[in-house]
Design an enzyme around this catalytic site. Structure first.
Site, PDB file in Angstrom:
ATOM      1  N   TYR A 101       0.858  -1.190   0.000  1.00 43.36           N
ATOM      2  CA  TYR A 101       0.000   0.000   0.000  1.00 43.36           C
ATOM      3  C   TYR A 101       0.886   1.229   0.000  1.00 43.36           C
ATOM      4  O   TYR A 101       1.841   1.317   0.778  1.00 43.36           O
ATOM      5  CB  TYR A 101      -0.882   0.003   1.267  1.00 43.36           C
ATOM      6  CG  TYR A 101      -1.628   1.308   1.504  1.00 43.36           C
ATOM      7  CD1 TYR A 101      -2.973   1.432   1.172  1.00 43.36           C
ATOM      8  CD2 TYR A 101      -0.987   2.416   2.053  1.00 43.36           C
ATOM      9  CE1 TYR A 101      -3.649   2.630   1.370  1.00 43.36           C
ATOM     10  CE2 TYR A 101      -1.654   3.617   2.254  1.00 43.36           C
ATOM     11  CZ  TYR A 101      -2.982   3.716   1.915  1.00 43.36           C
ATOM     12  OH  TYR A 101      -3.645   4.900   2.110  1.00 43.36           O
ATOM     13  N   GLU A 190      -3.654   7.523  -3.843  1.00 44.75           N
ATOM     14  CA  GLU A 190      -3.527   6.268  -3.100  1.00 44.75           C
ATOM     15  C   GLU A 190      -3.442   5.085  -4.066  1.00 44.75           C
ATOM     16  O   GLU A 190      -4.222   4.996  -5.009  1.00 44.75           O
ATOM     17  CB  GLU A 190      -4.740   6.094  -2.172  1.00 44.75           C
ATOM     18  CG  GLU A 190      -4.655   4.869  -1.288  1.00 44.75           C
ATOM     19  CD  GLU A 190      -5.955   4.652  -0.502  1.00 44.75           C
ATOM     20  OE1 GLU A 190      -5.952   4.903   0.710  1.00 44.75           O
ATOM     21  OE2 GLU A 190      -6.967   4.245  -1.112  1.00 44.75           O
TER      22      GLU A 190
END
Ligand code: GDP
Ligand code: MN
Length: 378
Positions: A101, A190
């Protein structure tokens, strides 16, 4: 403004961040054609402005064009957390060895961009932060110094990524993501998951990008990505008028000056036993033009049965707002009952001006006004 995954990936591609090749489709037939065109197993992905699509059945692998058509048929029309699926992103399927991530957003308390990187990707980041906070590497960027590779390396070491090839690729992606973030005036970039394929290639499998609405004038190419059809029609009209407006599901139309007061007004209407039909912020002003625009937006909603005008005069003077209301009533005919609460600077003068206006009720306090508005909406 939130971008769809495929639009975010388009932006990523522009900044050199590796993404898979894909095509947009709006029908099962187009999904099949896209799969033929791409020439391999694909993943069919719902394009909606919300996360958790995978869990909701909005992301499916397909190993042939016929399968892609079938999966598209299943996903189109799905309701994912209140978002209807009307578009699909068909991309070449990736083999996944690891899911990381990576994101960059604003840390408002530190007044700096904040990078977050963890090897525990794929799941929601809030869950990682709650369950294994040590696994989440964080790094603030000093905007005066700008982003430097040593910062990226520090972030990577913090995350525990140890493979040299991965480190090199992730470092490159971090730098490019920062360029994307700053040069697009984004508030969030993101990548979840950032994957490592079995052959060691790192790439972005998902993209979530939010661009600052206030900076869209600098990015006409991004501004035109907005999906007008997906927006609530009342909210779209409000945007056209420059009114800050959120549609809610009740019957009391709300107008306040200032976002804080408008939010409190929503609460007070609920306390008084009613349901707000909207949130509407008149902003600091209160001139006739602003009042007309706001009233036009609110009265367009057929669910509205009464209007609650809640004004606290600080810099804005209540007599000026009252004149704005009267001017607005002259320019447009409003059948709905209006309840007005004026307090603060020049409140008495303001109330006196409104006295005797038909179908308009002046109440002394916020709670009294809320009760009256709820009663009138019943
Ligand atoms: P989200 O659920 O809305 O965050 O959608 P994502 O784009 O992150 O996809 C959800 C999950 O689907 C990912 O975490 C992956 O596990 C899986 N997925 C997405 N694309 C692919 C792919 O190309 N290959 C494989 N094997 N899985 C994928
Ligand atoms: Mn995701």
């Amino acid at each position: 403004m939130d971008l769809y995954e495929y639009q975010g990936k388009q932006l990523f591609r522009r900044f050199g961040i590796p993404v898979s090749e894909g095509r947009l489709a709006t029908s099962p037939e187009e999904a099949r054609a896209a799969a033929v065109d791409l020439g391999g197993p694909v993943v069919v992905k719902a394009q909606v402005l919300t996360g958790g699509r995978g869990k909701a059945g909005g992301v499916k692998l397909a190993d042939s064009p016929a399968d892609a058509e079938q999966k598209a048929r299943e996903i189109l029309g799905l309701d994912i957390r209140g978002h209807l699926v009307r578009r699909l992103w068909i991309e070449l399927a990736s083999d996944i060895a690891k899911e990381y991530y990576l994101s960059v957003t604003f840390d408002r308390s530190e007044k700096k961009p904040l990078f977050m990187l963890t090897t525990e990707g794929g799941v929601e980041i809030e869950q990682v932060a709650a369950e294994s906070p040590d696994a989440l590497a964080r790094l603030h960027v000093n905007v005066l110094e700008n982003f430097q590779p040593y910062q990226g390396r520090r972030l990577i070491y913090g995350s525990g990524i140890s493979d040299a090839g991965e480190q090199r690729q992730v470092l490159d992606i971090i730098g490019k993501l920062y360029a994307c973030f700053t040069q697009s005036d984004a508030m969030l970039c993101e990548i979840n998951p950032l994957i490592v394929t079995p052959d060691g290639t790192v790439k972005a499998l998902d993209a979530k990008v939010t661009v600052d609405d206030g900076a869209l004038f600098r990015h006409p190419d991004i501004a035109e990505m907005r999906d007008v059809a997906a927006a609530d029609p009342f909210e779209a009209f409000a945007r056209e008028k420059g009114v800050t407006y959120v549609k809610l599901d009740g019957s009391v139309g709300i107008l306040g000056n200032g976002a804080g007061l408008a939010m409190s007004t929503v609460d007070v209407v609920v306390v008084a036993g009613g349901r707000p039909a909207n949130f509407c912020d008149l902003g600091g002003g209160g001139d006739a033009e602003g009042v007309v625009d706001a009233l036009e937006v609110i009265t367009r909603d057929p669910d509205v049965r009464s209007i609650f005008f809640n004004i606290f005069g600080g810099i804005t003077r209540c007599d000026e707002v009252a004149r704005g209301i009267l001017a607005a009533l002259e320019r447009m005919s409003i059948e709905l009952p209006m309840v007005v609460r004026l307090d603060g600077t020049n409140a008495a003068e303001g109330r006196a001006l409104l006295e005797g206006t038909p179908n308009l009720y002046v109440e002394p306090t916020m709670l009294d006004a809320a009760r009256r508005a709820v009663e009138l909406a019943a």
